[in-house]
Design an enzyme around this catalytic site. Sequence first.
Site, PDB file in Angstrom:
ATOM      1  N   HIS A  35      -3.372  -3.973  -5.429  1.00  0.00           N
ATOM      2  CA  HIS A  35      -3.626  -3.446  -4.095  1.00  0.00           C
ATOM      3  C   HIS A  35      -5.095  -3.587  -3.730  1.00  0.00           C
ATOM      4  O   HIS A  35      -5.955  -2.870  -4.241  1.00  0.00           O
ATOM      5  CB  HIS A  35      -3.196  -1.973  -4.030  1.00  0.00           C
ATOM      6  CG  HIS A  35      -3.360  -1.363  -2.679  1.00  0.00           C
ATOM      7  ND1 HIS A  35      -3.660  -0.037  -2.493  1.00  0.00           N
ATOM      8  CD2 HIS A  35      -3.286  -1.904  -1.433  1.00  0.00           C
ATOM      9  CE1 HIS A  35      -3.754   0.213  -1.205  1.00  0.00           C
ATOM     10  NE2 HIS A  35      -3.532  -0.900  -0.543  1.00  0.00           N
TER      11      HIS A  35
ATOM     12  N   SER B  98       0.820  -1.211   0.000  1.00  0.00           N
ATOM     13  CA  SER B  98       0.000   0.000   0.000  1.00  0.00           C
ATOM     14  C   SER B  98       0.856   1.263   0.000  1.00  0.00           C
ATOM     15  O   SER B  98       0.321   2.365  -0.093  1.00  0.00           O
ATOM     16  CB  SER B  98      -0.902   0.024   1.233  1.00  0.00           C
ATOM     17  OG  SER B  98      -0.120   0.024   2.425  1.00  0.00           O
TER      18      SER B  98
ATOM     19  N   GLU C  66      -6.564  -1.530  -6.870  1.00  0.00           N
ATOM     20  CA  GLU C  66      -5.679  -0.675  -7.646  1.00  0.00           C
ATOM     21  C   GLU C  66      -4.659  -1.564  -8.352  1.00  0.00           C
ATOM     22  O   GLU C  66      -3.906  -2.292  -7.695  1.00  0.00           O
ATOM     23  CB  GLU C  66      -4.988   0.348  -6.746  1.00  0.00           C
ATOM     24  CG  GLU C  66      -5.948   1.397  -6.200  1.00  0.00           C
ATOM     25  CD  GLU C  66      -5.277   2.378  -5.261  1.00  0.00           C
ATOM     26  OE1 GLU C  66      -5.565   3.590  -5.360  1.00  0.00           O
ATOM     27  OE2 GLU C  66      -4.476   1.939  -4.411  1.00  0.00           O
TER      28      GLU C  66
END
Length: 551
Positions: A142, A121, A154
């Site tokens: 992610h 992250s 993501e």
Amino acid sequence: MAREIKTVGVIGLGTMGAGIVEVFARGGLTVIGVESTQEYAERGRGILQTSTDRAVARGKLDEAGQAQILGRITITTEYADLAPADLVVEAVPEIMSLKHEVIGKLEDVLGDDAIVATNTSSLSITEIAAPAKVPGRVIGMHFFNPAPILKLVEVITTPLTDSETTETVRALSEGLGKKPVVIGDRAGFVANYLLYGYFVAAMRMYESGHVSREDLDTAVRVGIGLPMGPLTLGDLVGLDVLHHISDVIYGHSRSQHHAPSTMLERMVLAGRLGRKSGQGFYAFAKPGSGQVVDDELTPAGGTGRDVQSVGVIGSGALADELASRFTEGGFEVVQVADASDDLSRLSAVGLVVEAQDEDLDIDVAEELRDVDDLFAELGEVTAPGTILATANTYSAVALASISGRPEDTVVLRVHAPTPNGQVIEAGRTIKTSQETVDTVRAVISAIGAEAVVCKDRTGLVVDALLVTHLNDCVRMLDEGYASAEDIDTALQFGLGYPVGPFAMIDQLGADEVLAVAEELYTGTAGFQSHLAPSPLLVEHVLLEEPFLSGE
């Protein structure tokens, strides 16, 4: 063309890793989970059992479905068991050397065309991929916690990621029922980058004494309509996690907007990490509990003065709404149309609210002189102890001085209701008495709204946080990092926003957002450059163009 993915591996079975395993297994894939020790492997198995048990108890899953999901999962401590995997996601701690070690081990057992994804992250995907023998197959994937519930993924590419890898991971995410956004590699990506700018701004408000922790969280949860306030969110995520990611993002941007909070650093050093330690911004019943308990900062809650009647000055929409709300709240209401009416009618009321509609076509200086005269007269005709308030964009400090009632003067901001309720903010000065604050809180509660009390500063709390955050989103769009649609998707499905930021701007009106952004910027005399309105926001206002098509 996307490749077919049938078998996936996940390395690291903590809360996030186990959640990713569950997502893949729910999607019908064969999953191999790997942990470093048998103890950690059993812990991961327990997380999966508890999560699916909870789904059964809530009627989201039947027992047969649970058995099918768990039957697709193999948990092991051997990397060699990952040999048949088409894709492996690493979810180990955020330590670059550890991630490099994991990728090195994977390259010894995976097939040449297997994809290696990192769930980091905060760390650079490009740096994670750099030592790999085949860096083109390394990509960011992610997920957001809790992974089985939040839909955002993501998909982060590096300059070396090949297009087939990107399309395969994007298509896989979509096939799992997720909302993928494909973006380039930079600190914080979309959701965290925007979240941390807002979080740092909120922290500054709290640290400076601008607003209490409870009122700050109420302003965001009720006034803006987000799922929870920033301090509640911080305690949930973990203050150590927030501090680490904040450092990473600041290292990338070097913007004062992302400068880490010294208060947050002190709390982490003291072991106040949020729910997991039992103490953070709030105190909890025990470590790991979500039950907030009283501590030395919990508001005592004074009663204030007894207000039986309220005066409302004005005849526009806001004045009429307030008059109606006060009547419904059980107050006797005396309404005067404007300042030219006989103000002596307000001599016996306990609270006077000036809510005249502002005429943007008249000269501002002339308008302010009218308000000056109004509050000077109110200071003379109302009884001692009468609270004087304005619901327009005037300074409480100026009105306190003009009226001669500094201890009894506040500004009010009435915000539109959200699905979580309605907030009315009260801006106080250094001279506003606690009795006045307690009285205003009680009156606001009596008309069915929630009070947020803060210092009288430009934007108070709701607008200062929301508009700065929206301006950051426009700036990201202007930089070409992500589309308006992807930014909306990221914040709506990754952070739980009711709608995305660009949908918010189109609903509020870009001109209204720009007007507040300009006030916030000029309110700091231009010393905080990150508050400057984005040129793209100005452009959309001048061209009267919505940010989202079809709006």
